[in-house]
Design a protein around this motif. Structure first.
Motif, mmCIF file in Angstrom:
data_model
loop_
_atom_site.group_PDB
_atom_site.id
_atom_site.type_symbol
_atom_site.label_atom_id
_atom_site.label_comp_id
_atom_site.label_asym_id
_atom_site.label_seq_id
_atom_site.Cartn_x
_atom_site.Cartn_y
_atom_site.Cartn_z
ATOM 1 N N THR A 7 0.817 -1.207 0.000
ATOM 2 C CA THR A 7 0.000 0.000 0.000
ATOM 3 C C THR A 7 0.853 1.260 0.000
ATOM 4 O O THR A 7 0.336 2.355 -0.015
ATOM 5 C CB THR A 7 -0.925 0.019 1.227
ATOM 6 O OG1 THR A 7 -0.126 -0.010 2.411
ATOM 7 C CG2 THR A 7 -1.852 -1.174 1.220
ATOM 8 N N SER A 8 2.170 1.111 0.046
ATOM 9 C CA SER A 8 3.066 2.264 -0.041
ATOM 10 C C SER A 8 4.353 1.813 -0.711
ATOM 11 O O SER A 8 4.557 0.626 -0.957
ATOM 12 C CB SER A 8 3.363 2.814 1.358
ATOM 13 O OG SER A 8 4.422 2.100 1.966
ATOM 14 N N ASP A 9 5.209 2.779 -1.014
ATOM 15 C CA ASP A 9 6.482 2.440 -1.634
ATOM 16 C C ASP A 9 7.588 2.279 -0.592
ATOM 17 O O ASP A 9 8.772 2.269 -0.914
ATOM 18 C CB ASP A 9 6.882 3.487 -2.677
ATOM 19 C CG ASP A 9 6.970 4.896 -2.088
ATOM 20 O OD1 ASP A 9 6.739 5.052 -0.866
ATOM 21 O OD2 ASP A 9 7.274 5.833 -2.848
ATOM 22 N N ALA A 10 7.211 2.142 0.683
ATOM 23 C CA ALA A 10 8.203 1.924 1.734
ATOM 24 C C ALA A 10 8.956 0.635 1.452
ATOM 25 O O ALA A 10 8.373 -0.351 0.984
ATOM 26 C CB ALA A 10 7.515 1.843 3.095
ATOM 27 N N PRO A 11 10.256 0.597 1.699
ATOM 28 C CA PRO A 11 11.014 -0.619 1.425
ATOM 29 C C PRO A 11 10.610 -1.756 2.351
ATOM 30 O O PRO A 11 10.153 -1.526 3.476
ATOM 31 C CB PRO A 11 12.463 -0.190 1.695
ATOM 32 C CG PRO A 11 12.350 0.946 2.661
ATOM 33 C CD PRO A 11 11.083 1.656 2.291
ATOM 34 N N LEU A 12 10.737 -2.983 1.865
ATOM 35 C CA LEU A 12 10.444 -4.138 2.708
ATOM 36 C C LEU A 12 11.418 -4.200 3.875
ATOM 37 O O LEU A 12 11.019 -4.353 5.032
ATOM 38 C CB LEU A 12 10.536 -5.423 1.881
ATOM 39 C CG LEU A 12 10.231 -6.718 2.649
ATOM 40 C CD1 LEU A 12 8.776 -6.753 3.091
ATOM 41 C CD2 LEU A 12 10.558 -7.932 1.782
ATOM 42 N N ILE A 13 12.704 -4.065 3.575
ATOM 43 C CA ILE A 13 13.747 -4.091 4.600
ATOM 44 C C ILE A 13 14.415 -2.717 4.614
ATOM 45 O O ILE A 13 15.027 -2.311 3.626
ATOM 46 C CB ILE A 13 14.800 -5.182 4.311
ATOM 47 C CG1 ILE A 13 14.132 -6.548 4.123
ATOM 48 C CG2 ILE A 13 15.824 -5.235 5.447
ATOM 49 C CD1 ILE A 13 13.371 -7.059 5.336
#
Length: 205
Positions: A23-29
């Protein structure tokens, strides 16, 4: 029947190459956390079909065994996968049936490094009565009824938990622990006590 199972597993592996909807472009790690992919630790393919699911919660576990400072994350993940994919004895004397793969999605080792475990697209497994479908399962190395979480693990979780919840749109009140869903001491008193602080970090992220 064997050919059908092989085909199902192959198809599961293909679908597993896709990433769960974010739901966002935040990185997985998050940046600054050491990360070991399945390819890098030499993971075997799943040995059984797995259940697709949509991530709606983040649930924290502990491994329930002593922290191992001198073993590599690669060795730990390979051993955990071997244990998971076979009928294996549990500490309480029960026999665990073979699972398709490592039961958790991400593994946080004693040095704060993160290992990729089960594909996020598929529900995990549990020795207890709760259904982990919809749960993003993060396991932290150690038995936190008997030992302390390391500073490195805490630093990683302080970054990782908010990043995961942001990426998949998981609200703070959907951050929990294994013991919130089943009769178990997991993830141990020491780690469970950190959850209120993690929820505050999620709210502020």
């Amino acid at each position: 029947m064997k050919k059908v199972l092989i085909l199902v597993c192959a198809l599961a592996g293909f679908v597993g190459c896709q990433q769960p909807a974010a739901t966002s472009d935040a990185p997985l790690i998050p940046e600054g956390i050491s990360y070991l992919s399945r390819e890098e630790w030499g993971a075997n393919a799943p040995v059984l079909p797995m259940r697709p699911h949509k991530l709606t919660r983040l649930t924290i576990h502990h491994t329930g065994v002593p922290q191992l400072f001198d073993r590599s994350l690669t060795d730990k993940l390979r051993n955990l996968q071997k244990f998971s994919q076979e009928d294996s004895p549990l500490a309480d004397g029960r026999m665990k049936p073979a699972w398709a793969d490592v039961p958790y999605h991400l593994y946080v080792d004693v040095h704060g490094a993160v290992g990729e475990a089960r594909d996020l697209n598929y529900a995990g497994d549990s020795n207890t009565s709760y259904d982990p479908a919809g749960h993003l399962l993060v396991v932290v190395e150690g038995n936190f009824e008997k030992e302390a979480i390391t500073e490195a693990q805490l630093k990683t979780l302080e970054k990782l938990v908010p990043a995961l919840t942001k990426r998949f749109g998981i609200p703070a009140d959907s951050l929990g622990a294994h013991k919130d869903f089943a009769e178990t001491s997991c993830p141990g008193t020491g780690l469970y006590g950190e959850l209120p602080r993690f929820r505050q970090l999620v709210k502020g992220h």
